[in-house]
Scaffold this motif. Structure first.
Motif, PDB file in Angstrom:
ATOM      1  N   LYS A  47       0.700  -1.335   0.443  1.00 52.24           N
ATOM      2  CA  LYS A  47      -0.013  -0.015  -0.056  1.00 52.24           C
ATOM      3  C   LYS A  47       0.605   1.148   0.287  1.00 52.24           C
ATOM      4  CE  LYS A  47      -4.223  -1.925   2.646  1.00 52.24           C
ATOM      5  NZ  LYS A  47      -4.697  -2.018   1.332  1.00 52.24           N
ATOM      6  N   SER A  48       0.652   2.329  -0.756  1.00 53.85           N
ATOM      7  CA  SER A  48       1.967   3.503  -0.687  1.00 53.85           C
ATOM      8  C   SER A  48       1.164   4.346  -1.146  1.00 53.85           C
ATOM      9  CB  SER A  48       2.475   3.029  -2.265  1.00 53.85           C
ATOM     10  OG  SER A  48       1.760   2.696  -3.515  1.00 53.85           O
ATOM     11  N   VAL A  49       1.096   6.100  -1.169  1.00 55.06           N
ATOM     12  CA  VAL A  49       0.473   7.107  -1.392  1.00 55.06           C
ATOM     13  C   VAL A  49       1.500   7.857  -1.572  1.00 55.06           C
ATOM     14  CG1 VAL A  49      -0.714   9.154  -0.950  1.00 55.06           C
ATOM     15  CG2 VAL A  49      -1.226   6.592   0.072  1.00 55.06           C
ATOM     16  N   GLY A  50       1.833   8.511  -2.659  1.00 56.89           N
ATOM     17  CA  GLY A  50       2.939   9.517  -3.300  1.00 56.89           C
ATOM     18  C   GLY A  50       1.770  10.746  -3.095  1.00 56.89           C
ATOM     19  N   THR A  51       2.364  12.592  -2.937  1.00 51.31           N
ATOM     20  CA  THR A  51       1.629  13.317  -3.178  1.00 51.31           C
ATOM     21  C   THR A  51       3.191  14.409  -3.617  1.00 51.31           C
ATOM     22  OG1 THR A  51       2.667  13.848  -0.818  1.00 51.31           O
ATOM     23  CG2 THR A  51       0.360  13.003  -1.443  1.00 51.31           C
ATOM     24  N   SER A  52       3.296  15.309  -4.245  1.00 47.52           N
ATOM     25  CA  SER A  52       3.841  15.589  -5.112  1.00 47.52           C
ATOM     26  C   SER A  52       3.707  17.258  -5.465  1.00 47.52           C
ATOM     27  CB  SER A  52       3.973  15.510  -6.573  1.00 47.52           C
ATOM     28  OG  SER A  52       5.255  16.227  -7.131  1.00 47.52           O
ATOM     29  N   ASP A  53       3.761  18.487  -5.278  1.00 42.92           N
ATOM     30  CA  ASP A  53       3.796  19.573  -5.710  1.00 42.92           C
ATOM     31  C   ASP A  53       4.003  20.387  -7.009  1.00 42.92           C
ATOM     32  OD1 ASP A  53       2.962  20.393  -2.813  1.00 42.92           O
ATOM     33  OD2 ASP A  53       4.723  20.886  -1.917  1.00 42.92           O
ATOM     34  N   GLU A  58      13.703   6.037  -8.776  1.00 46.81           N
ATOM     35  CA  GLU A  58      12.889   5.932  -9.833  1.00 46.81           C
ATOM     36  C   GLU A  58      11.436   6.828 -10.139  1.00 46.81           C
ATOM     37  OE1 GLU A  58      13.698   1.885 -12.035  1.00 46.81           O
ATOM     38  OE2 GLU A  58      13.576   1.479 -10.131  1.00 46.81           O
ATOM     39  N   LEU A  59      10.919   6.178  -8.402  1.00 52.15           N
ATOM     40  CA  LEU A  59       9.265   7.402  -8.397  1.00 52.15           C
ATOM     41  C   LEU A  59      10.065   8.427  -8.525  1.00 52.15           C
ATOM     42  CD1 LEU A  59       7.853   4.408  -5.855  1.00 52.15           C
ATOM     43  CD2 LEU A  59       7.737   4.875  -8.067  1.00 52.15           C
ATOM     44  N   ASN A  60      11.213   9.040  -7.848  1.00 54.98           N
ATOM     45  CA  ASN A  60      10.644  10.382  -7.282  1.00 54.98           C
ATOM     46  C   ASN A  60      11.090  11.322  -8.946  1.00 54.98           C
ATOM     47  OD1 ASN A  60      10.940  13.221  -6.756  1.00 54.98           O
ATOM     48  ND2 ASN A  60      12.958  12.587  -6.693  1.00 54.98           N
ATOM     49  N   PRO A  61       9.522  12.178  -9.360  1.00 53.11           N
ATOM     50  CA  PRO A  61       9.368  12.551 -10.961  1.00 53.11           C
ATOM     51  C   PRO A  61      10.584  13.742 -11.353  1.00 53.11           C
ATOM     52  CG  PRO A  61       7.713  13.651  -9.560  1.00 53.11           C
ATOM     53  CD  PRO A  61       8.202  12.545  -8.561  1.00 53.11           C
ATOM     54  N   THR A 107      22.195  18.276 -20.886  1.00 57.02           N
ATOM     55  CA  THR A 107      21.933  19.056 -21.628  1.00 57.02           C
ATOM     56  C   THR A 107      19.830  19.622 -21.079  1.00 57.02           C
ATOM     57  OG1 THR A 107      20.585  18.576 -23.525  1.00 57.02           O
ATOM     58  CG2 THR A 107      23.569  18.663 -22.952  1.00 57.02           C
ATOM     59  N   ASP A 108      19.930  20.815 -21.688  1.00 59.39           N
ATOM     60  CA  ASP A 108      18.901  21.193 -21.282  1.00 59.39           C
ATOM     61  C   ASP A 108      17.696  20.848 -22.438  1.00 59.39           C
ATOM     62  OD1 ASP A 108      19.875  22.943 -23.946  1.00 59.39           O
ATOM     63  OD2 ASP A 108      17.942  23.946 -23.925  1.00 59.39           O
ATOM     64  N   VAL A 109      17.809  19.573 -23.442  1.00 64.10           N
ATOM     65  CA  VAL A 109      17.381  18.754 -24.064  1.00 64.10           C
ATOM     66  C   VAL A 109      17.864  17.550 -24.547  1.00 64.10           C
ATOM     67  CG1 VAL A 109      16.620  20.762 -25.709  1.00 64.10           C
ATOM     68  CG2 VAL A 109      18.945  19.827 -26.255  1.00 64.10           C
ATOM     69  N   ASN A 110      18.439  17.072 -23.301  1.00 61.69           N
ATOM     70  CA  ASN A 110      18.731  16.228 -22.685  1.00 61.69           C
ATOM     71  C   ASN A 110      18.647  15.529 -21.708  1.00 61.69           C
ATOM     72  OD1 ASN A 110      20.121  13.319 -23.173  1.00 61.69           O
ATOM     73  ND2 ASN A 110      21.635  13.523 -24.623  1.00 61.69           N
ATOM     74  N   TYR A 111      18.131  14.654 -20.977  1.00 61.14           N
ATOM     75  CA  TYR A 111      17.890  14.197 -19.783  1.00 61.14           C
ATOM     76  C   TYR A 111      17.243  12.946 -19.523  1.00 61.14           C
ATOM     77  CZ  TYR A 111      13.044  16.616 -20.683  1.00 61.14           C
ATOM     78  OH  TYR A 111      11.840  16.878 -20.763  1.00 61.14           O
ATOM     79  N   THR A 112      17.415  13.131 -18.244  1.00 59.25           N
ATOM     80  CA  THR A 112      16.068  11.826 -17.458  1.00 59.25           C
ATOM     81  C   THR A 112      15.592  12.040 -17.042  1.00 59.25           C
ATOM     82  OG1 THR A 112      18.146  11.174 -15.607  1.00 59.25           O
ATOM     83  CG2 THR A 112      18.868  10.549 -17.823  1.00 59.25           C
ATOM     84  N   GLN A 113      14.139  11.602 -16.959  1.00 59.60           N
ATOM     85  CA  GLN A 113      12.783  10.962 -16.451  1.00 59.60           C
ATOM     86  C   GLN A 113      12.947   9.984 -15.615  1.00 59.60           C
ATOM     87  OE1 GLN A 113      10.460  14.297 -16.703  1.00 59.60           O
ATOM     88  NE2 GLN A 113      10.210  13.224 -15.154  1.00 59.60           N
ATOM     89  N   ASN A 114      12.220  10.250 -14.533  1.00 59.31           N
ATOM     90  CA  ASN A 114      12.006   9.769 -13.158  1.00 59.31           C
ATOM     91  C   ASN A 114      10.490  10.073 -12.864  1.00 59.31           C
ATOM     92  OD1 ASN A 114      14.503   8.267 -12.764  1.00 59.31           O
ATOM     93  ND2 ASN A 114      14.725  10.138 -10.187  1.00 59.31           N
ATOM     94  N   ASN A 115       9.887   8.433 -12.813  1.00 61.34           N
ATOM     95  CA  ASN A 115       8.621   7.844 -13.289  1.00 61.34           C
ATOM     96  C   ASN A 115       7.392   7.572 -11.764  1.00 61.34           C
ATOM     97  OD1 ASN A 115       5.423   7.779 -13.884  1.00 61.34           O
ATOM     98  ND2 ASN A 115       6.392   6.260 -15.474  1.00 61.34           N
ATOM     99  N   PRO A 116       6.770   9.030 -11.462  1.00 57.49           N
ATOM    100  CA  PRO A 116       5.725   8.142 -10.159  1.00 57.49           C
ATOM    101  C   PRO A 116       4.643   6.995 -10.757  1.00 57.49           C
ATOM    102  CG  PRO A 116       4.611  10.085 -10.576  1.00 57.49           C
ATOM    103  CD  PRO A 116       6.840   9.522 -11.645  1.00 57.49           C
TER     104      PRO A 116
END
Length: 761
Positions: free
Chosen positions: A446-452, A500-503, A509-518
């Motif tokens: 059971k998990s809950v994630g919140t993000s501003d 991995e969950l932290n978005p 660079t500004d057009v080359n980056y990794t993106q995590n996914n909650p």
């Protein structure tokens, strides 16, 4: 740089752990004459056992380097371990999982002498009683037992020359008096990791190439303290504290970027240069209280563990992209991204097990666990765009300049997770030849994630609740004294790591980056394995695994189309996500044997692996932006070879020569085709009384370099990664063993938060 080693560490690899110890120096000759006649490698029920105390490879080694010479275990990046070429390795000590995150554990093993290890157990498919993720296998390090009270220890120091020079030192002390046992270790290291990247991506009409260096300096300080007290003949109480600190200030990346894109219908080439400066430090402290009660003379026992983990990381980066010419002469500032990405993890865990043994060789194991974890990630981003006159500006998706203040984009992500688990295992020895084990684990998450995060309301609050029933079965049949066959089936799940969950975005660079996914879901893994062993020296392993909802990193390339229909500029986003299904099939044959009256000891593995990928992605799950399809439905076959050889050079057994080699053929992974990797290593070792001197050379031929390419996509879209980590190095070490060599290592107790540690990094 922690965020910049993202490319190669994602795909593969493994490493090898193992260590052994030797007897008292005064008795070396007599003891070795006996131990060398032992079965050094053998199959027992659900595991392979490597008796390193009966092998000549331990003296002067570290736990990390000795594990890389253990049969069935391999490494290609000197950081991670794999079993039979694919399963991730989880490290246990005396049957209990080590109490560190992955990065700390690697450094700890590299600074821990091998002299106190009795044997290494390799469990390719763990039973239901083990809390492991995905297709993880287990490497259990069994330490030598006590003979008398007293004090002993060892000191180790060394120096390594790769691209830069590095040094390390450690001190271990073990004390036992009557019912009290104390074990402690402190170790420190300092190194600078250098990497060189070539990153290419594009479509039929545009392309982007980034090339340059990443330099990451590190200072590490760690250790542990174990206190074990025997309450009475049947019960023990133990307290364990593990600590690790890392400081990486002045970590830099310098990438020269060449961008080719159509402008007004004509191909146009522009250049820019990205400089990134990053400072970070992290701390890992964990405490575990263990109580063990033996309930009868057959070996039945109750085991209770309560643990607390506190992990904290501070990290900030300043990423600046300058306009440039083709000769890398810098002009005005184009983009500046300031990022602060701290992380705090608190975990409380409880684990209870009861093992009941009966006289008719029947064993019942039952237990349960509870894990409560909270992660707090308060990320701050400030992005500033500048025009050619150094005025603040922002470029819209169409490339038009809009004068505007810097963009402030905070993201405070909090994740709460509760895991409840119970298991039951039944094990029966039906005869001297036949035994079996059946079990199951049931887990509730059971998990809950919140993000501003106002840009995507779906991130403001999301819940993920799921239950999993995970059966297990294994059968073992000893046909005769020379032949043994076994079968096992295992079902597991792999939860995403907390990072991995932290978005959050990590920028190259500004057009080359990794993106995590909650929104990443837990993956399910089902594995079948058949093993045949002959004369405790030769083995054959057939393995098949199926993974549903593979968790990996996928590249999205091209001009994204936003949910509103706006077309943006060309980008490369490495998205952490679920990426379809995957099958892995492998066949491996191997040998562990001594020749010429034990003058040559060798282990050799050769196998084939077939990967069948079935993945598709075209949408960024965070922003909803749509990219050209990324498809990976390619099948591949690859050859794997590993051989480790130790040659005794003199009759007195004081000089040893080691020659090791591994090779991994081309294979298809999620990001494309991974080109072949290999490494030739050598070492020479001198044992002189209580001193051991060792000289080691790694990657002699400079062939351990990562190269991944994908030119199979539609519309000419492609992606290419070339990473040189400068793995060639020369290492010199000195180890000194002192004190009463017959002192027992006290019970090494790991915490109840077994499955949490590997998810912190």
């Amino acid at each position: 740089m922690k965020a910049k080693t993202l490319i190669a560490a994602l795909f593969f690899s493994g490493l090898i752990y193992a260590q052994e110890s030797k007897k008292d120096t005064a008795n070396t000759k007599n003891i070795e004459a006996v131990t060398l006649t032992k079965q050094v490698f053998k199959k027992q029920s659900d595991r392979f056992v490597y008796d390193v105390a009966a092998s000549p490879v331990a003296k002067g080694n570290t736990a990390f380097s000795l594990l890389k010479q253990t049969p069935l275990v391999s490494s290609t990046d000197d950081k991670t371990l794999k079993i039979i070429g694919k399963n991730n390795a989880v490290i246990y000590i005396n049957g209990r999982k080590t109490n560190m995150d992955a990065e700390s554990l690697t450094q700890f093993l590299k600074n821990t002498p091998a002299e106190n290890i009795q044997k290494i157990e390799v469990i390719t498919l763990p039973g239901s009683e083990y809390q492991v993720e995905s297709s993880d296998g287990i490497i259990n390090i069994v330490l030598k037992k006590k003979m008398t009270d007293g004090l002993n220890g060892n000191m180790r120091m060394g120096n390594s020359q790769s691209y830069y020079n590095s040094s390390y030192a450690s001190l271990s002390l073990n004390y036992r008096k009557d019912k009290l046992g104390i074990s402690s270790n402190i170790n420190t290291s300092q190194n600078i990791q250098e990497q060189y990247y070539i990153l290419k991506n594009g479509t039929s009409t545009s392309s982007n190439q980034s090339e340059g260096r990443v330099t990451d300096p590190n200072k590490n300080l760690g250790g542990y303290l174990n206190i074990d007290y025997q309450l009475n003949d049947n019960s023990n109480l133990a307290l364990t504290w593990n600590s690790w600190a890392n400081r990486s200030y002045g970590s830099t990346s310098n990438l020269f970027n060449t961008v080719i894109a159509p402008k007004n219908g004509i191909e146009s080439t522009t250049y820019n240069y990205t400089k990134n400066l990053e400072n970070s430090r992290s701390y890992n402290n964990s405490f575990n209280l263990n109580y063990e009660l033996k309930t009868d003379s057959l070996g039945s026992k109750l085991n209770l563990n309560a643990a607390y983990l506190h992990y904290k990381r501070f990290q900030n980066a300043d990423n600046r992209t300058f306009r440039s010419d083709m000769f890398q002469n810098l002009n005005s500032l184009q983009v500046q991204i300031s990022q602060n990405t701290p992380q705090v993890i608190n975990n409380f865990s409880f684990l209870g097990d009861y093992i009941k043994k009966f006289k008719n060789d029947f064993t019942v194991s039952v237990g349960g666990n509870y894990n409560k974890t909270k992660t707090d990630n308060d990320t701050q981003n400030i992005t500033s765009y500048y025009d050619e006159n150094d005025n603040l500006a922002e470029y819209d998706d169409a490339g038009n300049v809009i004068v505007k203040n810097p963009i402030f984009n905070p993201n405070h992500f909090i994740y709460d997770e509760n895991i409840y688990g119970v298991y039951l295992t039944l094990e029966k020895k039906f005869s001297d030849k036949f035994s079996g084990k059946i079990g199951a684990r049931y887990e509730i998450t059971k998990s809950v994630g919140t993000s501003d995060n106002s840009e995507n309301p779906a991130l403001n609050r999301f819940e993920r609740n799921y239950n999993n029933f995970l059966p297990y079965i294994s059968l073992n049949y000893g046909i005769n004294d020379k032949n043994n066959i076994s079968y096992a089936f295992s079902s597991r799940m792999r939860r995403p790591s907390f990072w991995e969950l932290n978005p959050v975005k990590n920028y190259l660079t500004d057009v080359n980056y990794t993106q995590n996914n909650p929104f990443v879901k837990a993956a399910s893994v089902y594995t079948n394995e058949l093993t045949y062993m002959f004369k405790n020296s030769y083995f054959l392993i057939l393995n098949h695994s199926y993974t549903k909802d593979v968790i990996t990193q996928v590249s999205l390339i091209g001009a994204p189309v936003s949910p509103t229909g706006t077309v943006g500029q060309d980008q490369l986003r490495y998205i952490r996500t679920n990426f379809g299904d995957k099958q892995e099939m492998s066949a491996m044959i191997g040998m562990q044997k001594s020749f010429f009256k034990q003058y040559l000891t060798t282990n050799f593995n050769i196998g084939m692996q077939r990967n069948i990928n079935n993945g598709f992605l075209n949408t960024d799950p965070i922003t909803g932006d749509v990219f050209p399809d990324y498809v990976n439905k390619i099948k591949s076959n690859s050859l794997l070879i590993q051989t480790n050889n130790t040659v005794r050079l003199d009759k007195k057994k004081t000089w040893f020569l080691g020659v090791n080699y591994w090779y991994v053929d081309n294979q298809q992974i999620e990001l494309g085709q991974l080109k072949s990797l290999m490494s030739l290593d050598a070492n020479i070792k001198k044992v002189w009384n209580d001193w051991t001197f060792a000289l080691e050379i790694y990657d002699i031929l400079k062939t351990n370099k990562v190269e991944i390419s994908d030119y199979s996509q539609a519309d000419g879209k492609y992606n290419y990664i070339n990473q040189n980590q400068y793995n060639q190095s020369v290492n010199f070490s000195i180890t000194y063993n002192f004190g009463n060599k017959k002192v027992q290592k006290i019970r090494d107790i790991s915490s109840a938060d077994k499955d949490i540690k590997n998810r912190t990094r």
